[in-house]
Design a protein around this motif. Structure first.
Motif, PDB file in Angstrom:
ATOM      1  N   PHE A 156     -16.651 106.061  93.904  1.00 21.37           N
ATOM      2  CA  PHE A 156     -16.632 106.423  95.322  1.00 21.37           C
ATOM      3  C   PHE A 156     -17.818 105.794  96.051  1.00 21.37           C
ATOM      4  CE2 PHE A 156     -17.437 109.466  98.852  1.00 21.37           C
ATOM      5  CZ  PHE A 156     -16.266 109.245  99.553  1.00 21.37           C
ATOM      6  N   PHE A 157     -18.994 105.868  95.443  1.00 22.87           N
ATOM      7  CA  PHE A 157     -20.180 105.255  96.035  1.00 22.87           C
ATOM      8  C   PHE A 157     -19.939 103.748  96.212  1.00 22.87           C
ATOM      9  CE2 PHE A 157     -24.360 103.282  96.028  1.00 22.87           C
ATOM     10  CZ  PHE A 157     -25.120 104.139  96.813  1.00 22.87           C
ATOM     11  N   SER A 158     -19.330 103.129  95.211  1.00 25.31           N
ATOM     12  CA  SER A 158     -19.028 101.695  95.279  1.00 25.31           C
ATOM     13  C   SER A 158     -18.089 101.375  96.431  1.00 25.31           C
ATOM     14  CB  SER A 158     -18.407 101.224  93.955  1.00 25.31           C
ATOM     15  OG  SER A 158     -19.299 101.421  92.900  1.00 25.31           O
ATOM     16  N   LEU A 159     -17.045 102.167  96.557  1.00 27.35           N
ATOM     17  CA  LEU A 159     -16.099 101.960  97.661  1.00 27.35           C
ATOM     18  C   LEU A 159     -16.788 102.073  99.018  1.00 27.35           C
ATOM     19  CD1 LEU A 159     -12.716 103.833  97.027  1.00 27.35           C
ATOM     20  CD2 LEU A 159     -13.066 101.421  97.530  1.00 27.35           C
ATOM     21  N   GLU A 160     -17.635 103.061  99.141  1.00 28.59           N
ATOM     22  CA  GLU A 160     -18.295 103.326 100.417  1.00 28.59           C
ATOM     23  C   GLU A 160     -19.355 102.279 100.771  1.00 28.59           C
ATOM     24  OE1 GLU A 160     -17.642 106.098 102.672  1.00 28.59           O
ATOM     25  OE2 GLU A 160     -15.836 105.928 101.444  1.00 28.59           O
ATOM     26  N   THR A 161     -19.954 101.658  99.769  1.00 29.86           N
ATOM     27  CA  THR A 161     -21.053 100.721 100.032  1.00 29.86           C
ATOM     28  C   THR A 161     -20.664  99.252  99.896  1.00 29.86           C
ATOM     29  OG1 THR A 161     -21.760 100.800  97.721  1.00 29.86           O
ATOM     30  CG2 THR A 161     -22.809 102.366  99.263  1.00 29.86           C
ATOM     31  N   GLY A 162     -19.571  98.966  99.194  1.00 32.12           N
ATOM     32  CA  GLY A 162     -19.180  97.573  98.970  1.00 32.12           C
ATOM     33  C   GLY A 162     -19.749  96.983  97.689  1.00 32.12           C
ATOM     34  N   TYR A 163     -20.546  97.738  96.967  1.00 33.98           N
ATOM     35  CA  TYR A 163     -21.017  97.272  95.662  1.00 33.98           C
ATOM     36  C   TYR A 163     -19.883  97.376  94.653  1.00 33.98           C
ATOM     37  CZ  TYR A 163     -25.790  97.852  97.451  1.00 33.98           C
ATOM     38  OH  TYR A 163     -26.935  97.766  98.178  1.00 33.98           O
ATOM     39  N   THR A 164     -19.942  96.562  93.610  1.00 37.44           N
ATOM     40  CA  THR A 164     -18.980  96.717  92.529  1.00 37.44           C
ATOM     41  C   THR A 164     -19.359  97.965  91.735  1.00 37.44           C
ATOM     42  OG1 THR A 164     -20.222  95.451  90.887  1.00 37.44           O
ATOM     43  CG2 THR A 164     -18.689  94.205  92.314  1.00 37.44           C
ATOM     44  N   LEU A 165     -18.426  98.464  90.960  1.00 39.39           N
ATOM     45  CA  LEU A 165     -18.707  99.619  90.109  1.00 39.39           C
ATOM     46  C   LEU A 165     -19.846  99.308  89.147  1.00 39.39           C
ATOM     47  CD1 LEU A 165     -17.955 102.489  89.215  1.00 39.39           C
ATOM     48  CD2 LEU A 165     -16.224 101.477  87.716  1.00 39.39           C
TER      49      LEU A 165
ATOM     50  N   TYR B  36     -29.782 111.034  95.760  1.00 38.63           N
ATOM     51  CA  TYR B  36     -30.062 109.696  96.278  1.00 38.63           C
ATOM     52  C   TYR B  36     -28.958 109.254  97.244  1.00 38.63           C
ATOM     53  CZ  TYR B  36     -30.484 104.632  96.467  1.00 38.63           C
ATOM     54  OH  TYR B  36     -30.583 103.343  96.914  1.00 38.63           O
ATOM     55  N   SER B  37     -27.722 109.432  96.822  1.00 43.60           N
ATOM     56  CA  SER B  37     -26.594 109.016  97.639  1.00 43.60           C
ATOM     57  C   SER B  37     -26.621 109.681  99.013  1.00 43.60           C
ATOM     58  CB  SER B  37     -25.283 109.345  96.922  1.00 43.60           C
ATOM     59  OG  SER B  37     -24.179 108.995  97.713  1.00 43.60           O
ATOM     60  N   SER B  38     -26.902 110.950  99.027  1.00 41.46           N
ATOM     61  CA  SER B  38     -26.952 111.699 100.278  1.00 41.46           C
ATOM     62  C   SER B  38     -28.140 111.298 101.147  1.00 41.46           C
ATOM     63  CB  SER B  38     -27.003 113.194  99.971  1.00 41.46           C
ATOM     64  OG  SER B  38     -27.097 113.936 101.140  1.00 41.46           O
ATOM     65  N   SER B  39     -29.321 111.264 100.534  1.00 35.81           N
ATOM     66  CA  SER B  39     -30.539 111.025 101.324  1.00 35.81           C
ATOM     67  C   SER B  39     -30.750 109.560 101.690  1.00 35.81           C
ATOM     68  CB  SER B  39     -31.768 111.551 100.579  1.00 35.81           C
ATOM     69  OG  SER B  39     -31.993 110.814  99.405  1.00 35.81           O
ATOM     70  N   GLN B  40     -30.393 108.641 100.819  1.00 30.57           N
ATOM     71  CA  GLN B  40     -30.676 107.226 101.071  1.00 30.57           C
ATOM     72  C   GLN B  40     -29.489 106.452 101.645  1.00 30.57           C
ATOM     73  OE1 GLN B  40     -33.885 106.036 100.710  1.00 30.57           O
ATOM     74  NE2 GLN B  40     -34.251 108.202 100.329  1.00 30.57           N
ATOM     75  N   ALA B  41     -28.277 106.823 101.253  1.00 27.43           N
ATOM     76  CA  ALA B  41     -27.104 106.078 101.713  1.00 27.43           C
ATOM     77  C   ALA B  41     -26.267 106.877 102.706  1.00 27.43           C
ATOM     78  CB  ALA B  41     -26.250 105.667 100.516  1.00 27.43           C
TER      79      ALA B  41
ATOM     80  N   ILE C 133     -32.572 102.156  89.871  1.00 23.28           N
ATOM     81  CA  ILE C 133     -33.241 102.700  91.053  1.00 23.28           C
ATOM     82  C   ILE C 133     -33.397 104.212  90.967  1.00 23.28           C
ATOM     83  CG2 ILE C 133     -33.046 103.061  93.564  1.00 23.28           C
ATOM     84  CD1 ILE C 133     -31.744 100.259  93.712  1.00 23.28           C
ATOM     85  N   VAL C 134     -32.311 104.903  90.620  1.00 22.99           N
ATOM     86  CA  VAL C 134     -32.320 106.364  90.665  1.00 22.99           C
ATOM     87  C   VAL C 134     -32.865 107.008  89.391  1.00 22.99           C
ATOM     88  CG1 VAL C 134     -30.884 108.421  91.003  1.00 22.99           C
ATOM     89  CG2 VAL C 134     -30.387 106.333  92.286  1.00 22.99           C
ATOM     90  N   ASN C 135     -32.536 106.449  88.235  1.00 18.59           N
ATOM     91  CA  ASN C 135     -32.876 107.103  86.964  1.00 18.59           C
ATOM     92  C   ASN C 135     -33.629 106.216  85.962  1.00 18.59           C
ATOM     93  OD1 ASN C 135     -31.556 109.827  87.125  1.00 18.59           O
ATOM     94  ND2 ASN C 135     -29.759 108.551  87.547  1.00 18.59           N
ATOM     95  N   PRO C 136     -34.614 105.452  86.403  1.00 22.59           N
ATOM     96  CA  PRO C 136     -35.284 104.575  85.433  1.00 22.59           C
ATOM     97  C   PRO C 136     -35.988 105.338  84.308  1.00 22.59           C
ATOM     98  CG  PRO C 136     -36.527 104.653  87.481  1.00 22.59           C
ATOM     99  CD  PRO C 136     -35.216 105.351  87.731  1.00 22.59           C
ATOM    100  N   SER C 137     -36.458 106.537  84.590  1.00 19.81           N
ATOM    101  CA  SER C 137     -37.161 107.289  83.544  1.00 19.81           C
ATOM    102  C   SER C 137     -36.228 107.688  82.401  1.00 19.81           C
ATOM    103  CB  SER C 137     -37.832 108.538  84.125  1.00 19.81           C
ATOM    104  OG  SER C 137     -36.862 109.411  84.664  1.00 19.81           O
TER     105      SER C 137
END
Length: 144
Positions: free
Chosen positions: A51-60, A112-117, A71-75
């Motif tokens: 869904f995030f991919s569809l909304e942003t245009g990034y590939t899955l 992240y999706s909510s706050s950044q995108a 970005i979100v979970n490097p740790s």
């Protein structure tokens, strides 16, 4: 052998086996088995990544590798650099996460999706929303 140490009988069997191996002066390995992520968690993750991919245009794959992991979970995913000639970064597979690690990773991604995108990702109990996402991802050939 795998033993569930919460079960008294299995715990006793594990201790007996360990003692026998010590007597033999055997080379042994002791590891803790953590519960793997569940099928439901995996399915849910792929729906929200799609869904995030569809909304942003990034590939899955871009969403999963670059955003979810790096970005979100490097740790949770970054294992360090390897190689002397050409240093490369090694990133852990999401298949190796246990259920609690996967829950943390998903919650961080939703935040992240909510706050950044500005994209709301449904929680696992929002079945109707998730069903509509699944249909949309299938129609767009993002998932089978």
């Amino acid at each position: 052998m795998i033993y569930q140490t919460e079960n008294a009988l299995q715990r006793h069997r594990a201790i007996d086996k360990f003692k026998k191996l010590l007597e033999k002066k055997a080379i042994i390995e002791i590891i803790e088995k953590k519960p793997k992520r569940t099928y439901k968690q995996n399915r849910y993750l792929h729906l929200i990544l799609g869904f995030f991919s569809l909304e942003t245009g990034y590939t899955l794959e871009e969403t999963k590798q670059e955003i979810f992991k790096k970005i979100v979970n490097p740790s949770l995913f970054y294992e360090g650099e390897v190689g002397e000639i050409v240093p490369i970064q090694r990133w852990r597979s999401s298949a190796t996460l246990d259920t609690s690690e996967m829950t943390i990773a998903i919650e961080k991604f939703r935040d992240y999706s909510s706050s950044q995108a500005g994209i709301y990702l449904p929680s696992p109990d929002e079945k109707e929303f998730l069903n509509s996402i699944e249909i949309e991802l299938k129609n767009n050939h993002i998932i089978k």
